[in-house]
Design an enzyme around this catalytic site. Structure first.
Site, PDB file in Angstrom:
ATOM      1  N   TYR A  11     -84.857  65.184-113.834  1.00 35.44           N
ATOM      2  CA  TYR A  11     -83.542  64.718-114.312  1.00 35.44           C
ATOM      3  C   TYR A  11     -83.697  63.633-115.384  1.00 35.44           C
ATOM      4  O   TYR A  11     -83.210  63.777-116.517  1.00 35.44           O
ATOM      5  CB  TYR A  11     -82.740  64.210-113.115  1.00 35.44           C
ATOM      6  CG  TYR A  11     -81.499  63.406-113.456  1.00 35.44           C
ATOM      7  CD1 TYR A  11     -80.572  63.865-114.386  1.00 35.44           C
ATOM      8  CD2 TYR A  11     -81.257  62.185-112.822  1.00 35.44           C
ATOM      9  CE1 TYR A  11     -79.423  63.124-114.678  1.00 35.44           C
ATOM     10  CE2 TYR A  11     -80.116  61.439-113.106  1.00 35.44           C
ATOM     11  CZ  TYR A  11     -79.212  61.916-114.040  1.00 35.44           C
ATOM     12  OH  TYR A  11     -78.093  61.176-114.330  1.00 35.44           O
ATOM     13  N   ASN A  92     -99.038  61.201-104.139  1.00 37.97           N
ATOM     14  CA  ASN A  92     -98.408  61.669-105.379  1.00 37.97           C
ATOM     15  C   ASN A  92     -98.130  60.503-106.338  1.00 37.97           C
ATOM     16  O   ASN A  92     -98.429  60.589-107.531  1.00 37.97           O
ATOM     17  CB  ASN A  92     -97.111  62.390-105.005  1.00 37.97           C
ATOM     18  CG  ASN A  92     -96.628  63.300-106.108  1.00 37.97           C
ATOM     19  OD1 ASN A  92     -97.385  63.671-106.992  1.00 37.97           O
ATOM     20  ND2 ASN A  92     -95.365  63.634-106.080  1.00 37.97           N
ATOM     21  N   TYR A 141     -91.082  54.687-100.311  1.00 37.86           N
ATOM     22  CA  TYR A 141     -90.848  54.988-101.737  1.00 37.86           C
ATOM     23  C   TYR A 141     -90.901  53.705-102.570  1.00 37.86           C
ATOM     24  O   TYR A 141     -91.632  53.622-103.563  1.00 37.86           O
ATOM     25  CB  TYR A 141     -89.495  55.694-101.886  1.00 37.86           C
ATOM     26  CG  TYR A 141     -89.043  55.795-103.313  1.00 37.86           C
ATOM     27  CD1 TYR A 141     -89.743  56.567-104.231  1.00 37.86           C
ATOM     28  CD2 TYR A 141     -87.915  55.098-103.755  1.00 37.86           C
ATOM     29  CE1 TYR A 141     -89.337  56.644-105.552  1.00 37.86           C
ATOM     30  CE2 TYR A 141     -87.507  55.174-105.073  1.00 37.86           C
ATOM     31  CZ  TYR A 141     -88.222  55.942-105.970  1.00 37.86           C
ATOM     32  OH  TYR A 141     -87.821  56.000-107.271  1.00 37.86           O
TER      33      TYR A 141
HETATM   34  N1  UFG Z   1     -73.960  58.163-100.107  1.00 36.78           N
HETATM   35  C1  UFG Z   1     -72.981  58.665 -99.282  1.00 36.78           C
HETATM   36  N2  UFG Z   1     -72.958  60.000 -99.061  1.00 36.78           N
HETATM   37  C2  UFG Z   1     -73.851  60.865 -99.627  1.00 36.78           C
HETATM   38  C3  UFG Z   1     -74.850  60.339-100.483  1.00 36.78           C
HETATM   39  C4  UFG Z   1     -74.865  58.972-100.691  1.00 36.78           C
HETATM   40  O1  UFG Z   1     -72.158  57.925 -98.755  1.00 36.78           O
HETATM   41  O2  UFG Z   1     -73.785  62.083 -99.362  1.00 36.78           O
HETATM   42  C5  UFG Z   1     -73.975  56.713-100.379  1.00 36.78           C
HETATM   43  C6  UFG Z   1     -75.275  56.050 -99.980  1.00 36.78           C
HETATM   44  O3  UFG Z   1     -75.199  55.614 -98.643  1.00 36.78           O
HETATM   45  C7  UFG Z   1     -75.344  54.895-100.979  1.00 36.78           C
HETATM   46  C8  UFG Z   1     -74.625  55.420-102.214  1.00 36.78           C
HETATM   47  O4  UFG Z   1     -73.867  56.535-101.769  1.00 36.78           O
HETATM   48  O5  UFG Z   1     -74.642  53.815-100.501  1.00 36.78           O
HETATM   49  C9  UFG Z   1     -75.571  55.882-103.287  1.00 36.78           C
HETATM   50  O6  UFG Z   1     -76.527  56.756-102.697  1.00 36.78           O
HETATM   51  P1  UFG Z   1     -77.592  57.582-103.540  1.00 36.78           P
HETATM   52  O7  UFG Z   1     -78.391  58.385-102.565  1.00 36.78           O
HETATM   53  O8  UFG Z   1     -76.887  58.289-104.643  1.00 36.78           O
HETATM   54  O9  UFG Z   1     -78.468  56.453-104.205  1.00 36.78           O
HETATM   55  P2  UFG Z   1     -79.289  55.273-103.496  1.00 36.78           P
HETATM   56  O10 UFG Z   1     -78.557  54.013-103.785  1.00 36.78           O
HETATM   57  O11 UFG Z   1     -79.647  55.538-102.104  1.00 36.78           O
HETATM   58  O12 UFG Z   1     -80.646  55.469-104.249  1.00 36.78           O
HETATM   59  C10 UFG Z   1     -80.916  54.906-105.460  1.00 36.78           C
HETATM   60  C11 UFG Z   1     -81.945  55.754-106.192  1.00 36.78           C
HETATM   61  C12 UFG Z   1     -83.244  55.741-105.451  1.00 36.78           C
HETATM   62  C13 UFG Z   1     -83.666  54.324-105.162  1.00 36.78           C
HETATM   63  C14 UFG Z   1     -82.574  53.589-104.418  1.00 36.78           C
HETATM   64  C15 UFG Z   1     -82.899  52.136-104.189  1.00 36.78           C
HETATM   65  O13 UFG Z   1     -81.484  57.076-106.327  1.00 36.78           O
HETATM   66  O14 UFG Z   1     -84.230  56.374-106.250  1.00 36.78           O
HETATM   67  O15 UFG Z   1     -81.388  53.625-105.202  1.00 36.78           O
HETATM   68  O16 UFG Z   1     -82.124  51.601-103.190  1.00 36.78           O
HETATM   69  F1  UFG Z   1     -84.766  54.288-104.407  1.00 36.78           F
END
Ligand code: UFG
Length: 333
Positions: A11, A92, A141
């Site tokens: 991406y 990896n 990670y």
């Molecule tokens: N969320 C939901 N429902 C979903 C998916 C996500 O409520 O189906 C929430 C998560 O709990 C989070 C927010 O949406 O609060 C964002 O979630 P993402 O999975 O989109 O992103 P993250 O914040 O978990 O992850 C990002 C990057 C990772 C990195 C991380 C660091 O994508 O690569 O931040 O905290 F490691």
């Protein structure tokens, strides 16, 4: 001379390749296509399929091509998976970077822009997060990305490697022209899940917890537009090529939006219902992450142009609605 993009079919990597080629650069892409999509490869990039842990393969690329800078996106990046299979992540991500640095040193290629993450900080003590704050990753990670930063730091010390590490907050959106976009298998990221729901590819979005200490109880994140994020990589590479010293920068918007705000804004932009239900918290999710990107603005002269929530969601929606099956292998597999 060429820029080598590792993970250029992913991406973020594919958006970097498109923007480099827009700028007239020669681009060489290495990707093992484990999570990347060959459909996202730019037709004018020179592509080598292979794994960066394969030192013979990597050496052969450095021997054939005349490389003056590397942008390194090749890593596995699922927080949940990294907790279940930590050794896969060390192998990896960390070992892959070790091999890469060895081959760079052997071929006297000294400049690398590296894809790091807000996950290196862990649960923040205060906000917004600046680059000098403590790094206490709460996931394998994040730990691997922090270790990769340290590999570069010590390689710099011994071999005059120059690196810029860019710590991303939540990257989202798609290329303005909608040629390429975001498609992970499995998809775990919030915005693609919301938009797949708008396209009826999923029945609903599950909100992971509504009992956080935030105004609406859902997690707050700092979303940065993919095209602005890549602009920072191009600035960072120029900075290194012009003799800038190794450094670390956060890339975010300095603003936070809750999961509910994301869903509500997407409903307005798409005109779709987007059913949402509240589920349990996802383990390891910090309640709020907001970046200070003042340093990137000051040192790299980074000027985000498309980082507003509306633009991010609109650009992502343009791509998702043009390609409802993403790169075509069936959503959710
Ligand atoms: N969320 C939901 N429902 C979903 C998916 C996500 O409520 O189906 C929430 C998560 O709990 C989070 C927010 O949406 O609060 C964002 O979630 P993402 O999975 O989109 O992103 P993250 O914040 O978990 O992850 C990002 C990057 C990772 C990195 C991380 C660091 O994508 O690569 O931040 O905290 F490691």
């Amino acid at each position: 001379m060429s820029v080598l993009v590792l993970g250029g079919a992913g991406y973020i990597g594919s958006h970097a390749v498109y923007q480099l080629i827009d700028q007239g650069e020669n681009v060489v892409v290495v990707d093992n296509l484990e999570t990347g999509h060959k459909e996202s490869l730019h037709p004018n990039a020179t592509f080598y399929q292979g794994d960066i842990r394969d030192i013979k393969f990597l050496r052969s690329v450095f021997e054939k091509e005349s490389i003056n800078g590397v942008i390194h996106f090749a890593a596995t990046s699922l927080v949940g998976e990294s907790m279940e299979n930590p050794l896969k992540y060390f192998d990896n991500n960390v070992y892959g970077t070790q091999v890469l640095l060895q081959v760079m040193v052997e071929h006297d290629v000294r400049n690398i822009v590296f894809s790091s993450t807000a996950a290196v900080y862990g649960e923040p003590d205060s906000l917004p997060l600046t680059e000098t704050m403590a790094t206490n990753p709460t996931s394998t990670y994040g730990e691997t990305k922090l270790t990769m930063e340290k590999l570069m730091k010590w390689t710099e010390h011994a071999h005059r490697l120059n690196y810029v590490s860019l710590r991303y907050f939540n990257v989202a959106g798609a290329r303005e022209s909608a040629e390429i976009g975001e498609d992970h298998r499995p998809e775990t990221h919030l915005l693609p899940i919301i938009l797949q729901t708008a396209l009826n590819k999923r029945s609903h979005v599950t909100i992971f917890g509504k009992d956080y200490d935030t105004p609406d109880g859902t997690c707050i994140r700092d979303y940065v537009h993919i095209e602005d994020l890549i602009d920072a990589h191009l600035l960072a590479l120029n900075y290194l090529l012009e003799g800038g010293s190794s450094d670390i920068f956060n890339l975010g918007s300095n603003q936070g939006f809750s999961v509910k705000e994301m869903i509500e804004t997407a409903r307005i932009i798409t005109g779709k219902d987007i059913p949402a239900i509240v589920g349990k918290r996802r383990s390891g999710d910090p309640s709020t992450l907001i970046a200070s990107s003042a340093k990137a603005k000051q040192v790299l002269n980074w000027k985000p142009k498309r980082t507003s929530l509306n633009q991010i969601i609109q650009d992502a929606w343009n791509w998702h609605s043009l390609y409802p099956d993403g790169y075509g292998k069936g959503v959710g597999k």
